[in-house]
Enzyme design. Structure first.
Site, PDB file in Angstrom:
ATOM      1  N   LYS A 194      36.061 -46.794 -33.493  1.00 40.07           N
ATOM      2  CA  LYS A 194      37.373 -47.380 -33.177  1.00 40.07           C
ATOM      3  C   LYS A 194      38.406 -46.947 -34.214  1.00 40.07           C
ATOM      4  CE  LYS A 194      35.376 -51.338 -30.795  1.00 40.07           C
ATOM      5  NZ  LYS A 194      34.924 -52.725 -30.868  1.00 40.07           N
ATOM      6  N   GLN A 238      34.828 -57.850 -34.832  1.00 43.97           N
ATOM      7  CA  GLN A 238      33.684 -57.176 -34.193  1.00 43.97           C
ATOM      8  C   GLN A 238      32.576 -58.194 -33.900  1.00 43.97           C
ATOM      9  OE1 GLN A 238      33.530 -53.926 -33.154  1.00 43.97           O
ATOM     10  NE2 GLN A 238      31.578 -54.509 -32.243  1.00 43.97           N
ATOM     11  N   ASP A 261      41.787 -57.778 -28.044  1.00 43.31           N
ATOM     12  CA  ASP A 261      40.513 -57.732 -27.310  1.00 43.31           C
ATOM     13  C   ASP A 261      40.595 -58.548 -26.023  1.00 43.31           C
ATOM     14  OD1 ASP A 261      38.506 -56.090 -28.038  1.00 43.31           O
ATOM     15  OD2 ASP A 261      37.527 -57.472 -29.441  1.00 43.31           O
TER      16      ASP A 261
END
Ligand code: NAP
Length: 425
Positions: A194, A238, A261
């Site tokens: 990422k 994460q 997200d």
């Protein structure tokens, strides 16, 4: 024309006032015990029924070759077509045919057959060529179109880079904060990918690597601080977090304006209302892949396999917002195969290798396989769909790997640049 001698032990016909009367010394089946007008026979020769009923040998014996010839070349051709020239030759009638029909007419008949066959081949060839041209134009393979997630993701990242460069031109540097807790190798690898993709798309990244011993309070404090930081546009925590840390409590500390997200209840709620702010990255990528594959969505029957907060539920909402008729399946669905068979669009997000069998896929359906499963003895990741069989039936399908996976990071970057534009643009 010379008459051929008739075998006395076989049924034969005698003329009777313009009709044919069947007679014979041996027992004749009931079907043959009838008067047959030439006209009737003429009509019947074209029907497999009569030929099948009487058998071709009997039919010929019935009316004689002369009778057949009287029916005309066309009907004879039809008869030859029905019983097969090969069979006639095998029966040793070819020479008789030549004698009765004449070589020229027979050659004409054969040539006519050849013209039909060659014509068929030419037309077939044109159809195949046209299909190949279509296939090329759509970037398809000869089976279903294999949707190249890497190529689409590269396009999305290029679009993101252009938008990010435009923001930078106005003094706004889109910035993503990434929080990684613990030393899980897979999570560390995702974060590296990422970060690399973000930098390539002109998105700044602030890495926060915390030890596995980090407490919930410390983690929440960091996320809250990033939420307040005016420079940070997006926050990515994460997942999964190490055991002992409450994911929902940590995510709740993210400012909804930075939820790149798309996992917060506010983001999902807005999606459910049809007014999305941040769409979770994986379903967002799936929708883009459907569009890139020119899949008709409006009015289509879409089946989403899986109902997770991360993939299944937002995917179903996205499709419903795009006017598809959506069915969401899960582990308690009674007839999974039946649901899939009825679908024009299948999104598989279950996490079970090849659970969706290829023959469940309706001809012409579009299949997006989100599943990423490791299977012992297989070098690559395996999807939730039996790809090898499904690709022959689907109109378009994503491979695993190389389908949905690359789109997830691209979606994250898109959301980050959108967040920067919304907050500071
Ligand atoms: P998840 O949270 O475990 O959800 C799995 C869903 O599948 C659940 O709704 C479950 O039903 C359903 N399910 C399980 N077994 C089933 C069965 N036999 N028949 C029908 N439904 C069944 O998984 P997820 O996070 O949504 O992820 C799903 C898959 O996508 C995983 O393989 C994951 O690795 C992959 N994934 C890939 C990406 C990517 O970027 N490529 C991103 C995210 C996820 P219940 O609700 O009834 O338990």
């Amino acid at each position: 024309m010379r008459r051929l001698p008739r075998a006395p032990h076989l049924p034969h016909r005698v003329p009777a006032q313009g009709r044919w009367l069947v007679q014979g010394p041996v027992r004749v089946p009931e079907a043959e015990q009838r008067r047959v007008e030439v006209g009737q026979l003429d009509a019947c020769v074209g029907r497999v029924g009569l030929v099948g009923e009487l058998g071709v040998e009997r039919l010929v014996r019935f009316v004689g070759f002369g009778g057949l010839v009287r029916l005309g070349l066309v009907r004879l051709g039809r008869l030859v077509g029905l019983v097969g020239l090969v069979r006639l030759v095998r029966l040793g009638w070819f020479v008789r045919l030549v004698r009765l029909v004449g070589l020229v007419r027979l050659v004409r008949l054969v040539l006519l057959g050849l013209v039909v066959v060659v014509g068929g081949l030419v037309v077939g060839g044109i159809v195949v060529l046209a299909r190949l041209v279509d296939v090329r134009r759509e970037g398809c393979m000869s089976l279903g179109q294999i949707i190249d997630g890497k190529a689409v993701a590269a396009r999305v990242r290029a679009e993101v880079a252009t938008a990010a460069a435009a923001l930078r031109g106005r003094g706004i540097a889109p910035t993503l904060a990434v929080v990684l807790v613990g030393d899980d190798q897979a999570s560390a690898s995702y974060v590296r990918s990422k970060t690399k993709a973000a930098r390539e798309a002109h998105v700044d990244v602030r890495d926060h690597k915390l030890p596995a011993t980090t407490t919930q309070a410390e983690l929440i404090a960091l996320v809250a601080e990033l939420s307040r930081d005016p420079i940070v546009d997006g926050i990515l925590v994460q997942l999964p977090l190490p055991r002992g840390l409450d994911e929902e409590a940590v995510l709740a500390a993210i400012d909804p304006a930075k939820d790149v997200d798309g996992l917060l209840p506010t983001s999902l709620g807005q999606l459910a209302q049809g007014k999305p702010t941040f769409i979770p990255c994986t379903p967002k990528g799936c929708l883009r892949l459907l569009r890139e594959a020119n899949t008709p969505i409006e009015g289509a029957r879409a089946v989403v396999l899986g109902r997770s907060k991360l993939v299944g539920k937002p995917m179903a909402l996205l499709l419903a917002n795009a006017n598809a008729t959506v069915t969401m399946c899960h582990s308690r669905t009674r007839d999974l195969a039946g649901e899939v068979r009825r679908a024009d669009i299948v999104i598989a997000a279950i996490g079970k290798p090849e659970l969706v069998r290829g023959d469940w896929i309706a001809e012409g359906a579009t299949v997006i396989d989100v599943g990423t499963n490791r299977v012992e003895g297989r070098a690559h990741l395996v999807g939730d769909v039996e790809f090898a069989a499904a690709v022959a039936r689907a109109r378009a399908i994503t491979p695993v790997p190389g389908g949905v996976g690359p789109m997830t990071i691209a979606g994250l970057l898109e959301n980050t640049v959108e967040a920067a534009a919304r907050r500071r643009g």
